[in-house]
Design a protein around this motif. Structure first.
Motif, mmCIF file in Angstrom:
data_model
loop_
_atom_site.group_PDB
_atom_site.id
_atom_site.type_symbol
_atom_site.label_atom_id
_atom_site.label_comp_id
_atom_site.label_asym_id
_atom_site.label_seq_id
_atom_site.Cartn_x
_atom_site.Cartn_y
_atom_site.Cartn_z
ATOM 1 N N ASP A 62 -2.852 -4.191 5.723
ATOM 2 C CA ASP A 62 -2.343 -3.689 4.449
ATOM 3 C C ASP A 62 -2.560 -2.230 4.327
ATOM 4 O OD1 ASP A 62 -1.409 -6.285 3.632
ATOM 5 O OD2 ASP A 62 -3.482 -6.842 3.044
ATOM 6 N N LYS A 63 -3.206 -1.624 5.408
ATOM 7 C CA LYS A 63 -3.255 -0.064 5.234
ATOM 8 C C LYS A 63 -2.204 0.719 6.092
ATOM 9 C CE LYS A 63 -6.884 -0.388 2.491
ATOM 10 N NZ LYS A 63 -8.263 0.082 2.968
ATOM 11 N N ASP A 64 -1.953 1.858 5.602
ATOM 12 C CA ASP A 64 -1.295 2.934 6.261
ATOM 13 C C ASP A 64 -2.131 4.079 6.824
ATOM 14 O OD1 ASP A 64 0.679 4.679 6.643
ATOM 15 O OD2 ASP A 64 1.730 4.641 4.771
#
Length: 302
Positions: A62-64
């Motif tokens: 869920d991280k970019d």
């Protein structure tokens, strides 16, 4: 290309084949990832293209995470560090993705990473009662500090300032390893999400890599603390200091002192707690001090 660079490139290719056996292709873009990692461990990923590659972003838990693409030899590559947190994530198959502009076209590739379970031993410590059950009047302070820390650990700035291997903050041996299942005064608490390194009070503590001070203060549990943003989601932490030697917003170089070893906060004696967060996941930093892990990033160093 001179002989030294040729040898370095040949070594890199060999290590990538050995250490990053799993790769996913999507047309002009290749994503290289480890097939399996241990729960709580960091790992290296790389996106590779024969064509010009820009605007690279890795997607993990869920991280970019943005990454800088560089031209290397006959192609382009981008490198990042990622991991899982022994407290916040579970073992199992996870999907890692990368997107990039390849010769002006938006391209995406995905690969599976198997996060295997890992056993961590117990540790039982005796501390002041107030460090296990904080007094009511301290709770607002603790909540405020928790919000500040959460914001710091979720910092993902675009410019990479870190290099591998990391600088060991102090020379002392490890007194408490990452992942310990901790009991304070026989009460279970969160697992240990860093390394405790031995050292005498007043010993200088060095920055693990170049970076920017994003948080510095005296916190209830961690004591006098410094948080450094190294770019691309890499944030290092230095706890229980006797003195803080830097200020928020300051840029520091790898190996530059950021404070001194102490015993502030919840401790049983003087030491340094060193932590490392990768895109919000607090990982075991032990392997990142070693040159063999750093070989995966050697192409970025040339």
């Amino acid at each position: 290309m001179n002989c030294a660079m040729s040898r370095a490139l040949a070594c890199l290719v060999f290590l990538l084949v050995c250490l990053v056996p799993h790769a996913a292709w999507s047309g002009a873009l290749r994503l290289e990832v480890p097939g399996e990692v241990g729960h709580g461990e960091p790992f290296a990923v790389r996106a590779v293209s024969a064509e010009r590659m820009e605007a690279v972003r890795f997607f993990w838990l869920d991280k970019d995470v943005p990454a800088e693409a560089d031209r290397k030899g006959g192609g382009w590559s981008a490198f990042a560090l990622l991991g899982t947190d022994v407290k916040c994530s579970e073992p199992g198959d996870k999907t890692l993705a990368v997107e990039a502009l390849v010769d002006g076209r938006r391209v995406r590739a995905e690969a599976a990473v198997a996060v295997r379970g890992k056993h961590y031993p117990e540790q039982r410590l005796t501390v002041k009662k107030s460090m296990v059950t904080p007094p009511e009047e301290t709770l607002a302070r603790i909540r405020s500090e928790s919000r500040q820390v959460k914001k710091a650990l979720n910092t993902i700035s675009p410019t990479r300032m870190w290099r591998l291997p990391l600088v060991r903050p102090v020379d002392g041996s490890v007194s408490s390893v990452y992942g310990l299942r901790r009991f304070f005064n026989d009460q279970p608490r969160s697992p240990h999400r860093g390394l405790d390194l031995r050292g005498a009070r007043g010993t200088p503590v060095k920055a693990a890599a170049s970076g920017k001070v994003i948080l510095a203060g005296d916190h209830y549990f961690a004591g006098r603390s410094v948080y450094l943003d190294h770019g691309q989601g890499v944030v290092s932490m230095y706890f229980h200091l006797s003195q803080i030697g830097v200020r928020e917003g300051q840029l520091v170089s790898a190996g530059e002192p950021v404070g001194e070893i102490g015993s502030s906060g919840r401790v049983t004696g003087p030491h340094l707690h060193f932590g490392l967060s990768l895109a919000g996941q607090s990982v075991d930093p032990s392997s990142l001090f070693k040159k063999d892990f750093a070989a995966l990033a050697s192409e970025e160093e040339s």
